[in-house]
Design a protein around this motif. Structure first.
Motif, mmCIF file in Angstrom:
data_model
loop_
_atom_site.group_PDB
_atom_site.id
_atom_site.type_symbol
_atom_site.label_atom_id
_atom_site.label_comp_id
_atom_site.label_asym_id
_atom_site.label_seq_id
_atom_site.Cartn_x
_atom_site.Cartn_y
_atom_site.Cartn_z
ATOM 1 N N ARG A 1 -36.711 -42.309 -6.215
ATOM 2 C CA ARG A 1 -38.201 -41.388 -5.438
ATOM 3 C C ARG A 1 -37.622 -42.180 -4.706
ATOM 4 O O ARG A 1 -38.250 -41.120 -3.333
ATOM 5 C CB ARG A 1 -39.144 -42.432 -6.164
ATOM 6 C CG ARG A 1 -40.590 -42.075 -5.564
ATOM 7 C CD ARG A 1 -41.239 -42.095 -6.125
ATOM 8 N NE ARG A 1 -41.436 -43.467 -7.462
ATOM 9 C CZ ARG A 1 -42.034 -44.695 -6.610
ATOM 10 N NH1 ARG A 1 -42.343 -45.252 -5.480
ATOM 11 N NH2 ARG A 1 -41.373 -45.769 -7.037
ATOM 12 N N HIS A 2 -37.747 -43.542 -3.728
ATOM 13 C CA HIS A 2 -38.267 -44.185 -2.129
ATOM 14 C C HIS A 2 -37.102 -42.941 -1.146
ATOM 15 O O HIS A 2 -37.613 -42.657 -0.073
ATOM 16 C CB HIS A 2 -37.873 -44.835 -2.398
ATOM 17 C CG HIS A 2 -38.951 -45.814 -2.301
ATOM 18 N ND1 HIS A 2 -40.183 -46.197 -1.660
ATOM 19 C CD2 HIS A 2 -38.746 -46.793 -3.455
ATOM 20 C CE1 HIS A 2 -41.155 -46.664 -2.473
ATOM 21 N NE2 HIS A 2 -40.395 -47.337 -3.749
ATOM 22 N N LEU A 3 -35.707 -42.376 -1.838
ATOM 23 C CA LEU A 3 -34.462 -41.711 -0.880
ATOM 24 C C LEU A 3 -35.760 -40.609 0.106
ATOM 25 O O LEU A 3 -35.210 -39.916 0.278
ATOM 26 C CB LEU A 3 -33.508 -42.456 -1.496
ATOM 27 C CG LEU A 3 -32.899 -43.361 -1.115
ATOM 28 C CD1 LEU A 3 -31.835 -43.756 -1.826
ATOM 29 C CD2 LEU A 3 -32.664 -43.457 -0.220
ATOM 30 N N ARG A 4 -36.121 -40.189 -1.950
ATOM 31 C CA ARG A 4 -36.335 -38.400 -1.699
ATOM 32 C C ARG A 4 -37.664 -38.733 -0.916
ATOM 33 O O ARG A 4 -38.025 -37.752 0.538
ATOM 34 C CB ARG A 4 -36.821 -38.176 -2.880
ATOM 35 C CG ARG A 4 -35.538 -37.996 -3.824
ATOM 36 C CD ARG A 4 -35.848 -36.989 -5.180
ATOM 37 N NE ARG A 4 -36.693 -37.716 -6.542
ATOM 38 C CZ ARG A 4 -37.897 -38.004 -6.650
ATOM 39 N NH1 ARG A 4 -38.792 -37.408 -5.745
ATOM 40 N NH2 ARG A 4 -37.994 -39.198 -7.327
ATOM 41 N N GLU A 5 -38.549 -39.429 -0.747
ATOM 42 C CA GLU A 5 -39.936 -39.141 -0.229
ATOM 43 C C GLU A 5 -39.392 -39.987 1.822
ATOM 44 O O GLU A 5 -40.153 -39.645 2.325
ATOM 45 C CB GLU A 5 -40.962 -40.884 0.203
ATOM 46 C CG GLU A 5 -41.618 -40.545 -1.829
ATOM 47 C CD GLU A 5 -42.395 -41.587 -2.488
ATOM 48 O OE1 GLU A 5 -41.992 -42.396 -1.151
ATOM 49 O OE2 GLU A 5 -43.368 -41.402 -3.190
ATOM 50 N N ARG A 6 -38.628 -40.627 2.063
ATOM 51 C CA ARG A 6 -37.831 -40.677 3.828
ATOM 52 C C ARG A 6 -36.785 -40.280 3.190
ATOM 53 O O ARG A 6 -35.448 -40.564 3.311
ATOM 54 C CB ARG A 6 -37.687 -41.710 3.149
ATOM 55 C CG ARG A 6 -39.562 -43.036 3.683
ATOM 56 C CD ARG A 6 -39.422 -44.236 3.192
ATOM 57 N NE ARG A 6 -41.097 -44.870 3.774
ATOM 58 C CZ ARG A 6 -41.524 -44.771 1.806
ATOM 59 N NH1 ARG A 6 -40.843 -44.363 0.811
ATOM 60 N NH2 ARG A 6 -42.656 -45.368 2.308
ATOM 61 N N PRO A 7 -36.196 -38.798 3.144
ATOM 62 C CA PRO A 7 -34.405 -38.343 3.599
ATOM 63 C C PRO A 7 -33.166 -38.554 4.925
ATOM 64 O O PRO A 7 -32.633 -38.954 4.499
ATOM 65 C CB PRO A 7 -34.847 -36.769 3.171
ATOM 66 C CG PRO A 7 -36.357 -37.055 3.578
ATOM 67 C CD PRO A 7 -36.986 -38.102 3.478
ATOM 68 N N ASP A 8 -34.694 -39.085 5.941
ATOM 69 C CA ASP A 8 -33.739 -39.326 7.177
ATOM 70 C C ASP A 8 -33.986 -40.919 7.237
ATOM 71 O O ASP A 8 -33.934 -40.740 9.016
ATOM 72 C CB ASP A 8 -34.416 -38.058 7.820
ATOM 73 C CG ASP A 8 -34.910 -36.336 7.941
ATOM 74 O OD1 ASP A 8 -33.438 -36.492 7.795
ATOM 75 O OD2 ASP A 8 -36.166 -36.089 7.490
ATOM 76 N N ASP A 9 -34.950 -41.307 6.493
ATOM 77 C CA ASP A 9 -34.835 -42.757 7.190
ATOM 78 C C ASP A 9 -34.432 -43.888 5.761
ATOM 79 O O ASP A 9 -35.706 -44.142 5.345
ATOM 80 C CB ASP A 9 -35.845 -43.183 7.404
ATOM 81 C CG ASP A 9 -36.233 -44.956 8.798
ATOM 82 O OD1 ASP A 9 -35.023 -45.288 8.198
ATOM 83 O OD2 ASP A 9 -37.141 -44.675 9.492
ATOM 84 N N VAL A 10 -33.089 -43.947 5.963
ATOM 85 C CA VAL A 10 -32.568 -44.666 4.526
ATOM 86 C C VAL A 10 -32.870 -46.238 4.405
ATOM 87 O O VAL A 10 -33.710 -46.682 3.593
ATOM 88 C CB VAL A 10 -30.961 -44.792 4.288
ATOM 89 C CG1 VAL A 10 -30.093 -45.748 3.456
ATOM 90 C CG2 VAL A 10 -30.776 -43.061 4.163
ATOM 91 N N ALA A 11 -33.316 -46.794 5.802
ATOM 92 C CA ALA A 11 -33.494 -48.377 6.205
ATOM 93 C C ALA A 11 -34.674 -48.428 5.216
ATOM 94 O O ALA A 11 -35.317 -49.573 5.009
ATOM 95 C CB ALA A 11 -33.253 -48.396 7.616
ATOM 96 N N ALA A 12 -35.772 -47.188 5.760
ATOM 97 C CA ALA A 12 -36.846 -47.677 5.816
ATOM 98 C C ALA A 12 -37.238 -46.727 3.853
ATOM 99 O O ALA A 12 -38.125 -47.926 3.638
ATOM 100 C CB ALA A 12 -37.768 -46.299 6.168
#
Length: 467
Positions: free
Chosen positions: A332-343
């Motif tokens: 879910r977190h990767l889907r919410e921030r697809p362009d910022d993996v570190a975040a």
């Protein structure tokens, strides 16, 4: 900032339930994934005796299985359990303590091997996941983006990665590299109790020797035996006991002491499982520990998931459920921030670490409840009252066990609500010998002060229908 795959190959270390599920989620994003697993392929290789610990599949684990479309296959290898069957050790017959008052409040006995095999199949079916078995990761260089991987022949080779997912269990090599690089910590607290697995075979002519729809517990204050059914008619039993002491693994060292122990503590099993003593002496004992980690990721290069980030003891049946819930949260977190993996990695730890710590504490507390509390009169009246209040006020009251096992409520919130409910139950049952003596008018007033229970995760609503 970077998106998944921009840095280079995506690698998962570990092909257990957390690693296989993580690989499935990554594949669903369109990523090609390489998985390295130190063990042989469990779908084809024999599993050593005494090392499985049947899993208790509950809502938090069911939701990801529904999510990735494998719940039908898992359903076929599970057995629902509606409560704890207490073998008190006196002359009374075994007594069932139901888990809850709702139809969906059951847990499901499932073989670790069977569940893992289904997830491995599902990962490979995506066409994007390549799993290298008998490939042990010996060293991790996060800055260089390389792994030293030893294959079946023991020869090490260097493999590249862009983003690394460490799902390699409590002894994680990836974790060692991550916390060394980010200044994190990994603290292991060993329990002074160990475990040993035994098998209760099917009855003569087939069928179950015990009620298959219950978690059987032989509570003996300082130790306990539990048993969970398998679809083939056998049960996987696990003895948890102190490592040293008057009655402990150290004291059970020969045939005579072991035979006398089972005849005294579990006579119903001793009379029906003739090779119990032989199994006990042949099977290995396993250690139990809680591992708490701070610093689950390094920039956009690596992240920990499952036991690599949060290993807990098995006494709340939540280790695997926690791990799979975490894999879903990471997705879910990767889907919410697809362009910022570190975040996404940082947000994942911020959400999950407090919850992992909360269930680690509750799991330790539940060990005392299982081996001693379930036969304590004060506990029994509080438990009966909790279920009665749940029946009367289902929108506000749920026992702690039920909030943990049958909801997706954050563990932190479940722990906090349980603490307040414990205060209420303690006040209402103080000096009372039976439920009939409890002041239900006062109970109504106290329950009204509780906030309404949160709604289930929408996917979680499917669990009663899917399993």
């Amino acid at each position: 900032m970077s998106a998944l795959g921009e840095r280079g190959p995506i690698v998962v270390v570990g092909a257990g339930p957390a690693g296989a599920l993580t690989a499935i989620y990554l594949a669903r994003k369109g990523c090609d994934v390489t998985v390295y697993e130190a063990r042989p392929d469990i779908r084809r290789a024999a599993v050593p005796a005494g090392r499985s610990i049947n899993l208790a599949l509950a809502t938090r684990g069911i939701v990801p299985l529904v999510d990735v479309g494998v719940i039908g296959r898992v359903d076929a290898i599970t057995i629902p359990m509606r409560g704890r069957m207490i073998h008190a050790g006196d002359s009374s017959p075994p007594a069932l303590q139901p888990y809850g008052t709702h139809a969906h409040e059951v847990i499901h006995s499932v073989s670790r091997r069977g569940l893992n095999a289904i997830l491995l199949d599902a990962a490979e079916v995506t066409g994007r996941v390549d799993i290298s078995f008998e490939s042990s990761v010996r060293a991790v260089d996060l800055r260089a983006g390389t792994l030293a991987v030893a294959g079946p022949d023991g020869v090490e080779r260097i493999e590249r990665f862009g983003t690394l997912f460490g799902a390699d269990g409590a002894g994680s090599e990836v974790r060692r590299a991550v916390v060394a690089a980010n200044g994190g910590t990994a603290e292991v607290s060993w329990l002074d109790h160990s475990y040993k697995e035994l098998e209760i075979p099917p009855a003569d002519g087939g069928g179950f020797r015990l009620d298959p729809h219950a978690l059987h517990i032989w509570p003996r204050r300082e130790l306990m035996l539990i048993a969970l059914a398998n679809p083939e008619g056998d049960f996987t039993a696990t003895l948890f006991a102190p490592q040293v002491g008057e009655v402990s693994f150290a004291s059970l060292a020969d045939s005579e002491s072991v035979s006398m122990f089972f005849k005294r503590e579990c006579p119903d099993l001793a009379s029906t499982v003739p090779d119990l003593t032989g199994q006990f002496l042949a099977n290995p004992a396993g250690r139990l520990a809680t591992m708490r980690c701070r610093g689950w990721s390094l920039e956009d290069r690596a992240v920990l998931v499952g036991d690599a980030a949060h290993a807990i003891v098995p006494f709340h049946g939540q280790g695997m459920n926690l791990a799979m819930e975490s894999a879903r949260a990471l997705d879910r977190h990767l889907r919410e921030r697809p362009d910022d993996v570190a975040a996404a990695f940082a947000a994942f730890e911020a959400e999950r670490k407090p919850n992992a710590d909360a269930i680690a504490d509750m799991a330790l507390d539940n060990y005392h409840e299982m081996r001693a509390g379930v036969i304590d009169p004060d506990y029994l009246i509080r438990r009966k009252l909790a279920l009665e209040l749940q029946r009367r006020y289902p929108e506000r009251v749920s026992p702690r066990y039920n909030m943990v096992m049958f909801s997706t409520m954050p563990y932190v919130e479940a722990a906090a609500r349980a603490a307040r409910q414990a205060e209420i139950l303690g006040e209402l049952t103080a000096g009372k010998a039976s439920l009939a003596e409890v002041d239900m008018c006062r109970a109504s007033e106290l329950v009204a002060e509780l906030a309404p229970l949160p709604q289930l995760d929408p996917v979680a609503r499917l669990d009663a229908l899917a399993v």
